[in-house]
Design an enzyme around this catalytic site. Structure first.
Site, PDB file in Angstrom:
ATOM      1  N   PRO A   6       2.849 124.575  69.152  1.00 32.88           N
ATOM      2  CA  PRO A   6       1.583 124.420  68.419  1.00 32.88           C
ATOM      3  C   PRO A   6       1.890 124.043  66.973  1.00 32.88           C
ATOM      4  O   PRO A   6       2.800 124.621  66.374  1.00 32.88           O
ATOM      5  CB  PRO A   6       0.971 125.823  68.488  1.00 32.88           C
ATOM      6  CG  PRO A   6       2.137 126.754  68.632  1.00 32.88           C
ATOM      7  CD  PRO A   6       3.212 125.987  69.355  1.00 32.88           C
ATOM      8  N   GLN A  67      -4.354 128.700  71.592  1.00 37.09           N
ATOM      9  CA  GLN A  67      -3.781 129.783  70.778  1.00 37.09           C
ATOM     10  C   GLN A  67      -4.826 130.413  69.853  1.00 37.09           C
ATOM     11  O   GLN A  67      -5.561 129.704  69.158  1.00 37.09           O
ATOM     12  CB  GLN A  67      -2.625 129.263  69.928  1.00 37.09           C
ATOM     13  CG  GLN A  67      -1.898 130.401  69.215  1.00 37.09           C
ATOM     14  CD  GLN A  67      -0.768 129.918  68.306  1.00 37.09           C
ATOM     15  OE1 GLN A  67      -1.032 129.290  67.297  1.00 37.09           O
ATOM     16  NE2 GLN A  67       0.458 130.215  68.671  1.00 37.09           N
ATOM     17  N   CYS A  97       2.316 132.945  61.976  1.00 35.00           N
ATOM     18  CA  CYS A  97       1.853 131.993  60.959  1.00 35.00           C
ATOM     19  C   CYS A  97       2.176 132.504  59.553  1.00 35.00           C
ATOM     20  O   CYS A  97       1.838 133.630  59.193  1.00 35.00           O
ATOM     21  CB  CYS A  97       0.349 131.768  61.101  1.00 35.00           C
ATOM     22  SG  CYS A  97      -0.272 130.613  59.867  1.00 35.00           S
ATOM     23  N   GLU A 200      14.330 124.574  65.183  1.00 37.97           N
ATOM     24  CA  GLU A 200      15.445 123.685  64.805  1.00 37.97           C
ATOM     25  C   GLU A 200      16.138 123.018  65.983  1.00 37.97           C
ATOM     26  O   GLU A 200      17.343 122.781  65.932  1.00 37.97           O
ATOM     27  CB  GLU A 200      16.493 124.443  63.973  1.00 37.97           C
ATOM     28  CG  GLU A 200      16.015 124.934  62.627  1.00 37.97           C
ATOM     29  CD  GLU A 200      15.539 123.844  61.675  1.00 37.97           C
ATOM     30  OE1 GLU A 200      16.126 122.758  61.649  1.00 37.97           O
ATOM     31  OE2 GLU A 200      14.550 124.111  60.952  1.00 37.97           O
ATOM     32  N   ARG A 223       8.900 119.985  65.726  1.00 41.50           N
ATOM     33  CA  ARG A 223       9.155 118.787  64.922  1.00 41.50           C
ATOM     34  C   ARG A 223      10.130 117.836  65.602  1.00 41.50           C
ATOM     35  O   ARG A 223      10.048 116.620  65.403  1.00 41.50           O
ATOM     36  CB  ARG A 223       9.662 119.215  63.539  1.00 41.50           C
ATOM     37  CG  ARG A 223       8.611 119.966  62.728  1.00 41.50           C
ATOM     38  CD  ARG A 223       9.248 120.733  61.588  1.00 41.50           C
ATOM     39  NE  ARG A 223      10.227 121.690  62.094  1.00 41.50           N
ATOM     40  CZ  ARG A 223      11.155 122.285  61.366  1.00 41.50           C
ATOM     41  NH1 ARG A 223      11.230 122.049  60.085  1.00 41.50           N
ATOM     42  NH2 ARG A 223      11.999 123.139  61.914  1.00 41.50           N
TER      43      ARG A 223
HETATM   44  C1  LIG Z   1       2.859 121.686  60.339  1.00 38.87           C
HETATM   45  C2  LIG Z   1       3.136 122.885  61.206  1.00 38.87           C
HETATM   46  C3  LIG Z   1       2.085 123.560  61.796  1.00 38.87           C
HETATM   47  C4  LIG Z   1       2.321 124.676  62.627  1.00 38.87           C
HETATM   48  N1  LIG Z   1       1.272 125.310  63.233  1.00 38.87           N
HETATM   49  C5  LIG Z   1       1.493 126.352  64.075  1.00 38.87           C
HETATM   50  C6  LIG Z   1       0.418 126.977  64.788  1.00 38.87           C
HETATM   51  O1  LIG Z   1      -0.752 126.575  64.698  1.00 38.87           O
HETATM   52  N2  LIG Z   1       0.731 128.025  65.598  1.00 38.87           N
HETATM   53  C7  LIG Z   1       2.019 128.491  65.753  1.00 38.87           C
HETATM   54  O2  LIG Z   1       2.240 129.445  66.511  1.00 38.87           O
HETATM   55  N3  LIG Z   1       3.051 127.898  65.121  1.00 38.87           N
HETATM   56  C8  LIG Z   1       2.823 126.844  64.296  1.00 38.87           C
HETATM   57  N4  LIG Z   1       3.883 126.222  63.680  1.00 38.87           N
HETATM   58  C9  LIG Z   1       5.256 126.625  64.006  1.00 38.87           C
HETATM   59  C10 LIG Z   1       5.816 125.759  65.157  1.00 38.87           C
HETATM   60  O3  LIG Z   1       5.113 125.990  66.362  1.00 38.87           O
HETATM   61  C11 LIG Z   1       7.312 126.062  65.415  1.00 38.87           C
HETATM   62  O4  LIG Z   1       7.452 127.417  65.679  1.00 38.87           O
HETATM   63  C12 LIG Z   1       8.195 125.672  64.215  1.00 38.87           C
HETATM   64  O5  LIG Z   1       7.864 124.383  63.738  1.00 38.87           O
HETATM   65  C13 LIG Z   1       9.685 125.706  64.596  1.00 38.87           C
HETATM   66  O6  LIG Z   1       9.945 124.835  65.650  1.00 38.87           O
HETATM   67  P1  LIG Z   1      10.620 123.371  65.408  1.00 38.87           P
HETATM   68  O7  LIG Z   1      11.841 123.593  64.568  1.00 38.87           O
HETATM   69  O8  LIG Z   1      10.908 122.875  66.800  1.00 38.87           O
HETATM   70  O9  LIG Z   1       9.605 122.541  64.684  1.00 38.87           O
HETATM   71  C14 LIG Z   1       3.651 125.117  62.848  1.00 38.87           C
HETATM   72  C15 LIG Z   1       4.706 124.426  62.239  1.00 38.87           C
HETATM   73  C16 LIG Z   1       4.478 123.331  61.419  1.00 38.87           C
HETATM   74  C17 LIG Z   1       5.653 122.610  60.813  1.00 38.87           C
END
Ligand SMILES: Cc1cc2nc3c(=O)[nH]c(=O)nc-3n(C[C@H](O)[C@H](O)[C@H](O)COP(=O)(O)O)c2cc1C
Length: 332
Positions: A6, A67, A97, A200, A223
Protein backbone atom coordinates in the site's frame (compact mmCIF):
# COMPACT_ATOMS: atom_id res chain seq x y z
CA UNK A 1 3.53 -15.05 -2.80
CA UNK A 2 4.40 -11.56 -3.97
CA UNK A 3 2.27 -8.74 -2.55
CA UNK A 4 2.03 -5.18 -3.82
CA UNK A 5 2.51 -2.67 -0.99
CA UNK A 6 0.00 0.00 0.00
CA UNK A 7 1.36 3.47 -0.86
CA UNK A 8 -0.85 6.43 -0.13
CA UNK A 9 -0.44 9.20 -2.70
CA UNK A 10 1.48 6.99 -5.13
CA UNK A 11 0.11 3.51 -5.60
CA UNK A 12 -3.60 4.16 -6.04
CA UNK A 13 -6.10 2.16 -8.09
CA UNK A 14 -4.73 3.56 -11.36
CA UNK A 15 -1.19 2.33 -10.78
CA UNK A 16 -2.46 -0.91 -9.18
CA UNK A 17 -4.42 -1.53 -12.37
CA UNK A 18 -1.34 -1.02 -14.57
CA UNK A 19 1.18 -2.85 -12.38
CA UNK A 20 -1.02 -5.91 -11.93
CA UNK A 21 -1.41 -6.19 -15.72
CA UNK A 22 2.34 -6.88 -15.92
CA UNK A 23 2.06 -10.03 -13.79
CA UNK A 24 4.12 -11.36 -10.90
CA UNK A 25 1.81 -9.85 -8.26
CA UNK A 26 -0.49 -12.19 -6.33
CA UNK A 27 -2.33 -9.70 -4.14
CA UNK A 28 -2.54 -5.96 -3.42
CA UNK A 29 -3.27 -3.86 -0.36
CA UNK A 30 -4.96 -0.52 -0.92
CA UNK A 31 -3.60 2.74 0.45
CA UNK A 32 -4.97 3.46 3.93
CA UNK A 33 -8.49 4.67 4.60
CA UNK A 34 -8.33 6.84 7.70
CA UNK A 35 -10.98 6.20 10.34
CA UNK A 36 -11.45 8.81 13.05
CA UNK A 37 -14.83 9.02 14.80
CA UNK A 38 -17.39 8.39 12.06
CA UNK A 39 -18.93 5.56 10.16
CA UNK A 40 -17.80 6.38 6.62
CA UNK A 41 -20.31 6.24 3.78
CA UNK A 42 -19.84 3.54 1.14
CA UNK A 43 -18.74 6.10 -1.42
CA UNK A 44 -15.56 6.87 0.53
CA UNK A 45 -14.55 3.21 0.45
CA UNK A 46 -15.34 2.84 -3.25
CA UNK A 47 -13.56 6.10 -4.12
CA UNK A 48 -10.29 4.93 -2.55
CA UNK A 49 -10.76 1.28 -3.53
CA UNK A 50 -12.81 1.24 -6.77
CA UNK A 51 -11.84 -2.43 -7.11
CA UNK A 52 -14.70 -3.00 -4.61
CA UNK A 53 -17.00 -2.46 -7.59
CA UNK A 54 -15.13 -5.20 -9.47
CA UNK A 55 -15.45 -8.06 -6.97
CA UNK A 56 -12.48 -6.83 -4.90
CA UNK A 57 -10.05 -7.35 -7.79
CA UNK A 58 -8.03 -5.21 -10.16
CA UNK A 59 -9.07 -5.38 -13.82
CA UNK A 60 -6.30 -7.95 -14.31
CA UNK A 61 -8.04 -10.10 -11.66
CA UNK A 62 -5.60 -9.63 -8.78
CA UNK A 63 -7.31 -9.52 -5.34
CA UNK A 64 -7.15 -6.26 -3.36
CA UNK A 65 -7.42 -6.00 0.42
CA UNK A 66 -8.60 -2.66 1.75
CA UNK A 67 -6.47 -1.08 4.48
CA UNK A 68 -7.91 0.76 7.48
CA UNK A 69 -5.97 3.10 9.76
CA UNK A 70 -7.17 4.38 13.11
CA UNK A 71 -6.80 4.01 16.85
CA UNK A 72 -10.33 3.43 18.16
CA UNK A 73 -11.25 -0.28 18.24
CA UNK A 74 -15.01 0.36 18.29
CA UNK A 75 -15.02 2.81 15.39
CA UNK A 76 -12.61 0.70 13.36
CA UNK A 77 -14.77 -2.37 13.89
CA UNK A 78 -17.92 -0.56 12.82
CA UNK A 79 -16.26 0.68 9.64
CA UNK A 80 -14.70 -2.72 8.98
CA UNK A 81 -18.18 -4.27 9.17
CA UNK A 82 -19.50 -1.85 6.55
CA UNK A 83 -16.42 -2.26 4.38
CA UNK A 84 -16.75 -6.05 4.55
CA UNK A 85 -20.23 -5.79 3.00
CA UNK A 86 -18.62 -4.26 -0.09
CA UNK A 87 -16.64 -7.45 -0.68
CA UNK A 88 -12.92 -6.66 -0.51
CA UNK A 89 -10.48 -9.58 -0.77
CA UNK A 90 -9.76 -8.95 2.91
CA UNK A 91 -9.22 -6.15 5.39
CA UNK A 92 -5.77 -4.97 6.38
CA UNK A 93 -4.91 -2.87 9.43
CA UNK A 94 -2.17 -0.25 9.42
CA UNK A 95 0.22 -0.21 12.39
CA UNK A 96 3.12 1.52 10.70
CA UNK A 97 2.20 4.88 9.19
CA UNK A 98 4.83 7.45 10.22
CA UNK A 99 2.83 10.59 9.27
CA UNK A 100 2.81 13.18 12.08
CA UNK A 101 -0.88 13.98 11.73
CA UNK A 102 -1.78 10.28 11.96
CA UNK A 103 0.58 9.62 14.90
CA UNK A 104 -0.65 12.68 16.81
CA UNK A 105 -4.10 11.11 16.81
CA UNK A 106 -2.66 7.85 18.13
CA UNK A 107 -2.87 5.96 14.81
CA UNK A 108 -0.37 4.13 12.57
CA UNK A 109 3.11 3.65 14.03
CA UNK A 110 2.15 5.39 17.31
CA UNK A 111 0.25 2.22 18.23
CA UNK A 112 3.51 0.25 18.31
CA UNK A 113 4.02 1.68 21.82
CA UNK A 114 0.60 0.29 22.83
CA UNK A 115 0.44 -3.44 22.08
CA UNK A 116 -2.73 -3.78 24.18
CA UNK A 117 -4.57 -1.33 21.94
CA UNK A 118 -3.26 -3.17 18.89
CA UNK A 119 -4.67 -6.44 20.25
CA UNK A 120 -8.01 -4.77 21.02
CA UNK A 121 -8.24 -3.29 17.50
CA UNK A 122 -7.44 -6.57 15.75
CA UNK A 123 -9.87 -8.52 17.94
CA UNK A 124 -12.69 -5.98 17.45
CA UNK A 125 -12.20 -5.88 13.68
CA UNK A 126 -11.96 -9.67 13.49
CA UNK A 127 -15.29 -9.97 15.33
CA UNK A 128 -16.96 -7.41 13.04
CA UNK A 129 -15.93 -9.13 9.81
CA UNK A 130 -17.37 -12.43 8.50
CA UNK A 131 -15.19 -15.41 9.38
CA UNK A 132 -14.43 -16.21 5.71
CA UNK A 133 -12.91 -12.76 5.12
CA UNK A 134 -9.19 -12.50 5.94
CA UNK A 135 -8.05 -9.81 8.37
CA UNK A 136 -4.36 -9.00 8.10
CA UNK A 137 -2.06 -6.36 9.59
CA UNK A 138 1.04 -4.45 8.61
CA UNK A 139 3.51 -3.20 11.20
CA UNK A 140 6.89 -1.53 11.50
CA UNK A 141 9.43 -2.83 14.05
CA UNK A 142 8.57 -0.11 16.54
CA UNK A 143 8.20 3.62 17.03
CA UNK A 144 11.54 4.84 18.43
CA UNK A 145 13.25 1.46 18.77
CA UNK A 146 12.52 -2.17 17.95
CA UNK A 147 12.48 -3.55 21.50
CA UNK A 148 8.73 -4.29 21.46
CA UNK A 149 8.52 -5.70 17.93
CA UNK A 150 7.77 -9.28 19.01
CA UNK A 151 5.27 -8.06 21.61
CA UNK A 152 3.39 -6.13 18.91
CA UNK A 153 3.43 -9.10 16.54
CA UNK A 154 2.07 -11.34 19.32
CA UNK A 155 -0.68 -8.78 19.95
CA UNK A 156 -1.62 -8.89 16.27
CA UNK A 157 -1.62 -12.68 16.12
CA UNK A 158 -3.39 -12.95 19.49
CA UNK A 159 -6.10 -10.57 18.29
CA UNK A 160 -6.90 -13.07 15.55
CA UNK A 161 -5.17 -11.71 12.43
CA UNK A 162 -4.64 -14.21 9.60
CA UNK A 163 -1.39 -12.75 8.32
CA UNK A 164 1.23 -10.16 9.26
CA UNK A 165 3.39 -8.01 6.99
CA UNK A 166 6.48 -6.56 8.64
CA UNK A 167 8.18 -3.45 7.24
CA UNK A 168 11.57 -4.07 8.79
CA UNK A 169 12.27 -0.61 10.19
CA UNK A 170 11.11 1.54 13.08
CA UNK A 171 9.15 4.73 12.56
CA UNK A 172 12.28 6.66 13.63
CA UNK A 173 14.23 4.96 10.82
CA UNK A 174 11.68 6.34 8.36
CA UNK A 175 12.72 5.12 4.88
CA UNK A 176 16.49 5.16 5.45
CA UNK A 177 18.26 2.01 4.27
CA UNK A 178 18.93 -0.61 5.39
CA UNK A 179 15.85 -2.62 6.32
CA UNK A 180 16.52 -5.02 9.18
CA UNK A 181 15.23 -8.23 7.58
CA UNK A 182 16.84 -10.42 10.28
CA UNK A 183 14.47 -8.90 12.86
CA UNK A 184 11.56 -10.35 10.87
CA UNK A 185 13.00 -13.80 11.61
CA UNK A 186 12.55 -13.13 15.36
CA UNK A 187 8.90 -12.27 14.74
CA UNK A 188 8.41 -15.33 12.54
CA UNK A 189 9.76 -17.52 15.32
CA UNK A 190 7.29 -16.04 17.82
CA UNK A 191 3.96 -16.15 15.93
CA UNK A 192 2.08 -18.96 14.21
CA UNK A 193 0.45 -16.88 11.45
CA UNK A 194 2.14 -16.39 8.06
CA UNK A 195 4.62 -13.49 8.06
CA UNK A 196 5.44 -11.45 4.95
CA UNK A 197 8.73 -9.54 4.70
CA UNK A 198 8.81 -5.95 3.43
CA UNK A 199 11.32 -3.15 2.95
CA UNK A 200 14.16 -2.25 0.53
CA UNK A 201 13.60 -5.02 -1.99
CA UNK A 202 14.69 -3.42 -5.27
CA UNK A 203 16.22 -6.35 -7.16
CA UNK A 204 16.08 -10.14 -7.51
CA UNK A 205 19.21 -10.30 -5.35
CA UNK A 206 17.57 -8.22 -2.61
CA UNK A 207 14.61 -10.62 -2.68
CA UNK A 208 16.93 -13.60 -2.26
CA UNK A 209 18.86 -11.98 0.60
CA UNK A 210 15.64 -10.86 2.30
CA UNK A 211 14.24 -14.39 2.12
CA UNK A 212 17.46 -15.77 3.59
CA UNK A 213 17.62 -13.25 6.44
CA UNK A 214 13.91 -13.26 7.33
CA UNK A 215 13.06 -16.87 6.56
CA UNK A 216 9.90 -15.59 4.84
CA UNK A 217 8.69 -17.14 1.61
CA UNK A 218 6.27 -14.27 0.90
CA UNK A 219 7.47 -10.76 0.12
CA UNK A 220 5.73 -7.41 -0.17
CA UNK A 221 7.19 -5.01 -2.75
CA UNK A 222 6.61 -1.26 -2.81
CA UNK A 223 8.96 1.26 -4.40
CA UNK A 224 10.86 -1.58 -6.09
CA UNK A 225 7.89 -2.49 -8.30
CA UNK A 226 6.98 1.13 -9.01
CA UNK A 227 10.60 1.58 -10.21
CA UNK A 228 10.79 -1.73 -12.06
CA UNK A 229 7.30 -3.06 -12.89
CA UNK A 230 8.74 -6.44 -13.94
CA UNK A 231 10.36 -7.07 -10.55
CA UNK A 232 7.63 -9.45 -9.35
CA UNK A 233 7.95 -11.52 -12.53
CA UNK A 234 11.74 -11.53 -12.26
CA UNK A 235 11.67 -12.67 -8.61
CA UNK A 236 9.26 -15.48 -9.45
CA UNK A 237 11.39 -16.58 -12.41
CA UNK A 238 14.51 -16.58 -10.25
CA UNK A 239 12.81 -18.96 -7.85
CA UNK A 240 12.12 -21.37 -10.70
CA UNK A 241 15.64 -21.42 -12.11
CA UNK A 242 18.95 -20.23 -10.69
CA UNK A 243 20.01 -17.80 -13.43
CA UNK A 244 16.74 -16.93 -15.10
CA UNK A 245 15.80 -14.05 -12.82
CA UNK A 246 18.10 -11.44 -14.25
CA UNK A 247 16.39 -11.38 -17.64
CA UNK A 248 12.79 -12.09 -16.75
CA UNK A 249 11.53 -8.59 -15.99
CA UNK A 250 10.11 -6.22 -18.57
CA UNK A 251 12.07 -3.79 -20.70
CA UNK A 252 11.27 -0.28 -21.93
CA UNK A 253 9.55 -1.27 -25.22
CA UNK A 254 7.20 -3.50 -23.21
CA UNK A 255 6.68 -0.81 -20.61
CA UNK A 256 5.86 2.00 -23.02
CA UNK A 257 2.34 0.79 -23.94
CA UNK A 258 1.65 0.47 -20.20
CA UNK A 259 2.82 4.04 -19.66
CA UNK A 260 0.45 5.15 -22.43
CA UNK A 261 -2.36 3.13 -20.85
CA UNK A 262 -1.54 4.66 -17.44
CA UNK A 263 -1.85 8.11 -18.99
CA UNK A 264 -5.13 7.13 -20.61
CA UNK A 265 -6.60 5.94 -17.29
CA UNK A 266 -5.24 9.02 -15.49
CA UNK A 267 -6.97 11.23 -18.08
CA UNK A 268 -10.30 9.44 -17.73
CA UNK A 269 -10.25 9.28 -13.91
CA UNK A 270 -8.36 12.30 -12.56
CA UNK A 271 -8.90 16.02 -12.53
CA UNK A 272 -7.08 17.80 -15.41
CA UNK A 273 -4.79 19.71 -13.01
CA UNK A 274 -3.58 16.50 -11.35
CA UNK A 275 -2.79 14.54 -14.51
CA UNK A 276 0.70 15.73 -15.55
CA UNK A 277 1.92 15.44 -11.97
CA UNK A 278 0.87 11.80 -11.80
CA UNK A 279 2.78 10.90 -14.97
CA UNK A 280 5.89 12.72 -13.77
CA UNK A 281 5.62 11.07 -10.36
CA UNK A 282 5.77 7.60 -11.93
CA UNK A 283 8.50 8.57 -14.42
CA UNK A 284 10.51 9.90 -11.50
CA UNK A 285 10.61 6.34 -10.10
CA UNK A 286 11.06 4.65 -13.51
CA UNK A 287 14.10 6.78 -14.34
CA UNK A 288 16.07 5.04 -11.58
CA UNK A 289 15.82 1.85 -13.64
CA UNK A 290 15.32 2.86 -17.30
CA UNK A 291 17.60 5.40 -19.07
CA UNK A 292 14.71 6.02 -21.52
CA UNK A 293 12.54 7.13 -18.61
CA UNK A 294 15.21 9.65 -17.60
CA UNK A 295 15.07 11.15 -21.11
CA UNK A 296 11.27 11.18 -21.03
CA UNK A 297 11.24 12.77 -17.58
CA UNK A 298 13.58 15.57 -18.69
CA UNK A 299 11.42 16.20 -21.76
CA UNK A 300 8.22 16.81 -19.78
CA UNK A 301 9.62 18.06 -16.48
CA UNK A 302 8.19 21.54 -16.96
CA UNK A 303 5.07 20.60 -18.98
CA UNK A 304 1.75 20.70 -17.16
CA UNK A 305 -0.79 20.91 -19.97
CA UNK A 306 -2.38 17.47 -20.53
CA UNK A 307 -2.93 18.27 -24.22
CA UNK A 308 0.81 18.79 -24.73
CA UNK A 309 1.58 15.62 -22.80
CA UNK A 310 -0.88 13.71 -24.99
CA UNK A 311 0.91 14.82 -28.16
CA UNK A 312 4.35 14.18 -26.65
CA UNK A 313 3.46 10.65 -25.50
CA UNK A 314 1.93 9.74 -28.86
CA UNK A 315 5.23 10.80 -30.48
CA UNK A 316 7.31 8.73 -28.05
CA UNK A 317 5.18 5.63 -28.64
CA UNK A 318 5.30 6.11 -32.42
CA UNK A 319 9.09 6.49 -32.45
CA UNK A 320 9.44 3.33 -30.39
CA UNK A 321 7.15 1.40 -32.73
CA UNK A 322 9.05 2.74 -35.75
CA UNK A 323 7.69 4.80 -38.64
CA UNK A 324 4.29 3.70 -39.84
CA UNK A 325 3.85 3.16 -43.60
CA UNK A 326 2.33 6.26 -45.18
CA UNK A 327 -1.22 5.82 -46.36
CA UNK A 328 -1.15 5.87 -50.16
CA UNK A 329 -3.00 8.89 -51.48
CA UNK A 330 -5.57 8.00 -54.09
CA UNK A 331 -4.50 8.78 -57.67
CA UNK A 332 -6.14 11.98 -58.89
C1 LIG B 1 4.63 7.25 -0.62
C2 LIG B 1 4.40 6.11 0.34
C3 LIG B 1 3.13 5.87 0.82
C4 LIG B 1 2.88 4.79 1.70
N1 LIG B 1 1.61 4.54 2.14
C5 LIG B 1 1.36 3.48 2.94
C6 LIG B 1 0.03 3.14 3.35
O1 LIG B 1 -0.96 3.79 2.95
N2 LIG B 1 -0.13 2.07 4.17
C7 LIG B 1 0.93 1.31 4.61
O2 LIG B 1 0.72 0.34 5.36
N3 LIG B 1 2.19 1.58 4.22
C8 LIG B 1 2.43 2.64 3.40
N4 LIG B 1 3.71 2.89 2.98
C9 LIG B 1 4.79 1.95 3.32
C10 LIG B 1 4.97 0.89 2.21
O3 LIG B 1 3.83 0.06 2.12
C11 LIG B 1 6.20 -0.01 2.48
O4 LIG B 1 6.06 -0.59 3.73
C12 LIG B 1 7.52 0.78 2.42
O5 LIG B 1 7.56 1.62 1.28
C13 LIG B 1 8.73 -0.17 2.40
O6 LIG B 1 8.66 -1.02 1.30
P1 LIG B 1 9.55 -0.76 -0.04
O7 LIG B 1 10.97 -0.56 0.41
O8 LIG B 1 9.34 -2.01 -0.86
O9 LIG B 1 9.01 0.47 -0.69
C14 LIG B 1 3.96 3.96 2.11
C15 LIG B 1 5.25 4.22 1.61
C16 LIG B 1 5.49 5.28 0.75
C17 LIG B 1 6.88 5.50 0.23
Amino acid sequence: MILLAPMEGLLDFVLRDILTRVGGIDRCVSEFIRITDQLLPERVFTRIVPELLNGGRTLAGVPVRAQLLGSDPVCLAENAGRLAELGPAGIDLNFGCPAKIVNRHGGGAALLDEPDTIAAIVAAVRRAVPAHMPVSAKMRLGFNDDSRAVECALAIAGGGADELVVHARTKAQAYRPPAYWERIADIRAAVRIPVVANGEIWTVDDARLCRQASGCESLMLGRGVVTDPGLGLAIKASMNGPASGTTAGIDWPELLPLLAEFWHVVCTRLDARARAGRLKQWLNFLRRRFPEAEIAYQQIRTVNDPVLIDAWLAGVVQRQEGPRPLVQSRAQ
